[in-house]
Design a protein around this motif. Structure first.
Motif, PDB file in Angstrom:
ATOM      1  N   LYS A 173     -40.142  15.499 -10.892  1.00 24.84           N
ATOM      2  CA  LYS A 173     -38.584  15.443 -10.654  1.00 24.84           C
ATOM      3  C   LYS A 173     -38.371  14.422 -11.746  1.00 24.84           C
ATOM      4  N   ALA A 174     -39.108  13.164 -11.842  1.00 28.60           N
ATOM      5  CA  ALA A 174     -38.754  12.200 -12.746  1.00 28.60           C
ATOM      6  C   ALA A 174     -38.961  12.699 -14.104  1.00 28.60           C
ATOM      7  N   GLN A 175     -39.944  13.402 -14.548  1.00 27.37           N
ATOM      8  CA  GLN A 175     -40.101  13.854 -15.730  1.00 27.37           C
ATOM      9  C   GLN A 175     -39.116  14.861 -16.191  1.00 27.37           C
ATOM     10  N   VAL A 176     -38.579  15.587 -15.331  1.00 29.01           N
ATOM     11  CA  VAL A 176     -37.519  16.595 -15.588  1.00 29.01           C
ATOM     12  C   VAL A 176     -36.354  15.668 -16.059  1.00 29.01           C
ATOM     13  N   ALA A 177     -36.178  14.747 -15.004  1.00 25.20           N
ATOM     14  CA  ALA A 177     -34.810  13.876 -15.203  1.00 25.20           C
ATOM     15  C   ALA A 177     -34.793  13.069 -16.435  1.00 25.20           C
ATOM     16  N   GLU A 178     -35.891  12.734 -16.933  1.00 24.35           N
ATOM     17  CA  GLU A 178     -35.981  12.035 -18.097  1.00 24.35           C
ATOM     18  C   GLU A 178     -35.778  12.975 -19.189  1.00 24.35           C
ATOM     19  N   MET A 179     -36.098  14.221 -19.194  1.00 22.11           N
ATOM     20  CA  MET A 179     -35.764  15.131 -20.228  1.00 22.11           C
ATOM     21  C   MET A 179     -34.197  15.625 -20.141  1.00 22.11           C
ATOM     22  N   GLY A 180     -33.571  15.059 -19.276  1.00 25.56           N
ATOM     23  CA  GLY A 180     -31.947  15.624 -18.808  1.00 25.56           C
ATOM     24  C   GLY A 180     -31.898  16.920 -18.725  1.00 25.56           C
ATOM     25  N   ARG A 181     -32.855  17.277 -17.901  1.00 26.01           N
ATOM     26  CA  ARG A 181     -32.763  18.652 -17.178  1.00 26.01           C
ATOM     27  C   ARG A 181     -32.399  18.788 -16.001  1.00 26.01           C
ATOM     28  N   ALA A 182     -31.368  19.611 -15.445  1.00 29.37           N
ATOM     29  CA  ALA A 182     -31.144  19.976 -14.128  1.00 29.37           C
ATOM     30  C   ALA A 182     -32.109  20.966 -13.241  1.00 29.37           C
ATOM     31  N   PRO A 183     -32.171  20.838 -12.019  1.00 28.78           N
ATOM     32  CA  PRO A 183     -33.125  21.839 -11.412  1.00 28.78           C
ATOM     33  C   PRO A 183     -32.588  23.205 -11.656  1.00 28.78           C
ATOM     34  N   HIS A 184     -33.458  24.178 -11.619  1.00 27.36           N
ATOM     35  CA  HIS A 184     -32.906  25.515 -11.855  1.00 27.36           C
ATOM     36  C   HIS A 184     -32.415  26.121 -10.318  1.00 27.36           C
ATOM     37  N   ALA A 185     -31.409  26.879 -10.487  1.00 29.90           N
ATOM     38  CA  ALA A 185     -30.729  27.394  -9.003  1.00 29.90           C
ATOM     39  C   ALA A 185     -31.536  27.865  -8.051  1.00 29.90           C
ATOM     40  N   THR A 186     -32.496  28.793  -8.316  1.00 31.20           N
ATOM     41  CA  THR A 186     -33.515  29.463  -7.511  1.00 31.20           C
ATOM     42  C   THR A 186     -34.871  28.997  -7.581  1.00 31.20           C
ATOM     43  N   LEU A 187     -35.381  28.331  -8.773  1.00 30.97           N
ATOM     44  CA  LEU A 187     -36.866  28.210  -9.007  1.00 30.97           C
ATOM     45  C   LEU A 187     -37.165  26.449  -8.689  1.00 30.97           C
TER      46      LEU A 187
END
Ligand code: GLU
Length: 292
Positions: free
Chosen positions: A110-124
């Motif tokens: 979650k932290a790695q994805v947030a650092e990259m400025g990406r939002a979670p995918h709607a279904t995945l």
């Protein structure tokens, strides 16, 4: 209508809660497609998530299906009886060099994805950025030897290098091109589960010789992953039909955990099987809006 004799569909519920109108919609789509073509509709119990309390819900599900008069053909397939089959398929993928161990925890991802400025995918959810794919062989060996908990992920770049971007046919949306790398390196096994949903569903659709997979539109993106797995495992590719999801009058998707829409609660409220089935047909005619 062009007849498709000999088709096989399936209803594949995960009995992690009471049978819900959303499940029933999936079951009806599968049964009706098979009936319209004189084919077979199979039942498969997707109970690999051993954390859930499936046994009680499974007994209730059979009771609800009986009450509704919904019947399935052939033997019921139960995923918790097939761990040996999933292990063998994992071994085959490992042999092809397509799996790697991932030591990241959920919060690290979650932290790695947030650092990259990406939002979670709607279904995945959070798409894995591939951190452990870049670990050196020595680092991997050290962590494995130290018993660091890990999952096994599918290296989608290698998959794409091996099979390219193959197609599948969706009965509503037409020909689709699978892009294996689109949704990241998915988990195919955990320490306590020898198979993820993605692995088990692909292996079992092939084992049951399912020719037409009917399921909710929330699983449309997962079909990229499934088509990629069929490619590397050399499995037949069924046709897909991703149907509308049920929504309330405000357009909000009905959640499976919403007990008020369980078949048991509709029974208790005095609805007959016919009324439940007719309401569902009405919901379908209204584009998926459920009014009870
Ligand atoms: N087991 C899944 C569910 O209950 C359905 C999987 C599928 O149809 O591919 O939502």
């Amino acid at each position: 209508m062009k007849m498709m004799p000999g088709i096989t569909t399936r209803f594949a519920p995960s009995p992690s809660g009471p049978l819900h109108v959303g499940h029933l919609l999936a079951a009806l789509q599968a049964r009706r497609l098979a009936d319209a073509h004189g084919g077979r509709c199979l039942l498969r119990v997707e109970d690999i998530d051993t954390r859930a309390q499936h046994a009680g819900y499974l007994a209730l599900m059979y009771e609800d299906l009986e009450w509704l008069g919904l019947r399935f053909d052939g033997e019921v397939m139960v995923q918790t009886r097939r761990f040996g089959v999933y292990r063998a398929v994992l071994e085959e993928l490992r042999r092809q060099g397509l799996l790697y161990p991932c030591f990241c925890t959920r919060s690290e991802i979650k932290a790695q994805v947030a650092e990259m400025g990406r939002a979670p995918h709607a279904t995945l959810g959070f798409l894995y950025p591939g951190t452990c794919r870049r670990l050196s062989a020595d680092a991997v060996a050290e962590k494995l030897a130290a018993g660091v908990p890990h999952t096994w992920r599918l290296d989608m770049q290698r998959v794409q290098d091996a099979i390219g971007c193959p197609t599948w046919h969706d009965m509503h949306r037409g020909t689709q091109r699978c892009v294996p790398t689109l949704y990241g390196d998915v988990v195919l096994a955990r320490k306590d589960f020898p198979a993820s949903y993605h692995l088990a569903v692909v292996v079992d659709d092939a084992a049951q010789r399912v020719s037409h997979v009917t399921r909710g539109a929330d699983l449309f993106e997962s079909t990229h992953i499934h088509r990629a797995l069929q490619g590397v495992l050399g499995l037949p590719v069924p046709q897909y039909c991703h149907h509308a999801l049920l929504r309330d009058n405000a357009g909000k998707r009905l959640a499976k955990r919403d007990g008020a829409r369980s078949i048991a609660s509709l029974r208790q409220a005095g609805y007959s099987p016919r009324q439940v089935l007719e309401s569902l047909q009405l919901a379908l005619d209204r584009g998926g809006i459920w009014w009870v």
